[in-house]
Design an enzyme around this catalytic site. Structure first.
Site, PDB file in Angstrom:
ATOM      1  N   PRO A  21       3.233  -0.996  -0.721  1.00 38.64           N
ATOM      2  CG  PRO A  21       5.711   0.320  -0.029  1.00 38.64           C
ATOM      3  CD  PRO A  21       3.758   0.203  -0.192  1.00 38.64           C
ATOM      4  CD  GLU A  22      -0.389  -5.751   0.927  1.00 37.53           C
ATOM      5  OE1 GLU A  22      -0.363  -6.776   2.144  1.00 37.53           O
ATOM      6  OE2 GLU A  22      -1.421  -5.360   0.160  1.00 37.53           O
TER       7      GLU A  22
END
Ligand SMILES: [Zn+2]
Length: 284
Positions: free
Chosen positions: A2-3
């Site tokens: 996840p960013e």
DNA sequence: AAGGCTACCTGTTCGC
DNA sequence: TGCGAACAGGTAGCCT
């Protein structure tokens, strides 16, 4: 994996569903995912009410009524999932918070790179997860000139610079490639040689790409590994212009080139060799 | 001090 | 089909 957009999506889910809830019990199944001892962690949260949330870069936290907060960094494979108490637990569930009302918050993480930490959000320097995290990529305080100062004299490529969370936080491998394609600028352009006008465009496109990705609830790739806290997929994958598109046509209007994949420092990057050609740097 | 490499982990996909 | 290699959205900690 996840960013910033995925973390923000998860944070919003948690905020909407957990504010006002009390953590009735906590079970640390795998002690390694918690910074400090599981006992200290458990004592800090059990019986406390969740009153808010926050995020900087890829680190998010849930504020507790006593001023402390539960900070979470998902790293490569972490998931924070809000589930029904009786639902089957996915493999690699390392922490379970009992929220009452037949709900539980699970921390699931096959690779176990992710971490949870009890923090004081007012003292980020004292937090292992936050102390090396610079300004959030979407922060209004962050300006191109600050980034130029940070980049001055550096010979690393601009992509590596954007991935360094000390300078700007929240950008990861997918969005760095997308931002640089939109600027457009080659990923290997030395960070210290990026012009003022180019850095302004980088920041503009950072806001554009991350904003669109948040609006789409993040990027769920074909492997379907990223899910929001409610188990929903993100819809940004079909809008990606370069990431994961090796050999496919560039999506820039009028460009007939195909997307290339290159490896450096053990990581892949994707770019359009025509749009992002070195020496074809757009003027201000 | 900047920058490069490795370790940390498991799961999936790819090439032979 | 089997089996090792390559690869995965991240980053801390070493070393030079
Ligand atoms: Zn192109």
């Amino acid at each position: 994996m996840p960013e910033l957009p995925e973390v923000e999506t998860i944070r919003r889910d948690l905020h909407a569903h957990l504010c006002g809830s009390t953590i009735h019990g906590l079970s640390v199944v795998h002690p390694g995912v918690v910074l400090g001892t599981p006992e200290t962690f458990t004592d800090a949260v059990v019986g406390r009410r969740i009153v808010g949330s926050g995020r900087r870069g890829k680190v998010m936290w849930l504020d507790l009524e006593d001023g402390h907060a539960i900070a979470i960094h998902l790293r490569m494979s972490g998931q924070a999932l809000l589930v029904d108490e009786g639902a089957p637990r996915p493999p690699h569930t390392h922490l379970i918070a009992d929220l009452g009302g037949r709900r539980a918050l699970l921390y699931v993480d096959p690779r176990r790179f992710g971490r949870l930490e009890i923090i004081d959000p007012c003292a980020p320097q004292a937090s292992v997860l936050l102390r090396n995290i610079g300004p959030d990529a979407l922060s209004a305080d962050l300006c191109a000139e600050t980034l130029r100062t940070a980049a001055a004299g550096r010979r690393i490529g601009i992509k590596q610079f954007l991935l360094d969370q000390r300078f700007i936080s929240g950008i990861g491998n997918i969005y760095a490639a997308e931002i640089l394609h939109r600027v457009p600028l080659g990923p290997a352009t030395p960070a210290g040689r990026v012009t003022r006008a180019e850095m302004e465009r980088i920041l503009e496109q950072t806001h554009a790409v991350l904003g669109e990705a948040i609006a789409a609830c993040g990027t769920t790739l074909a492997d379907a590994r990223y899910r929001s806290a409610l188990g929903r997929s993100g819809e940004f994958a079909c809008m990606l212009r370069v990431y994961g598109r090796e050999g496919e046509p560039c999506r820039t209007e009028g460009c007939t080139a195909r997307i290339q994949r290159r490896t450096s420092g053990g990581r892949s990057t994707y770019l359009c060799p025509a749009c992002q050609r070195a020496g074809r740097r757009r003027r201000a």
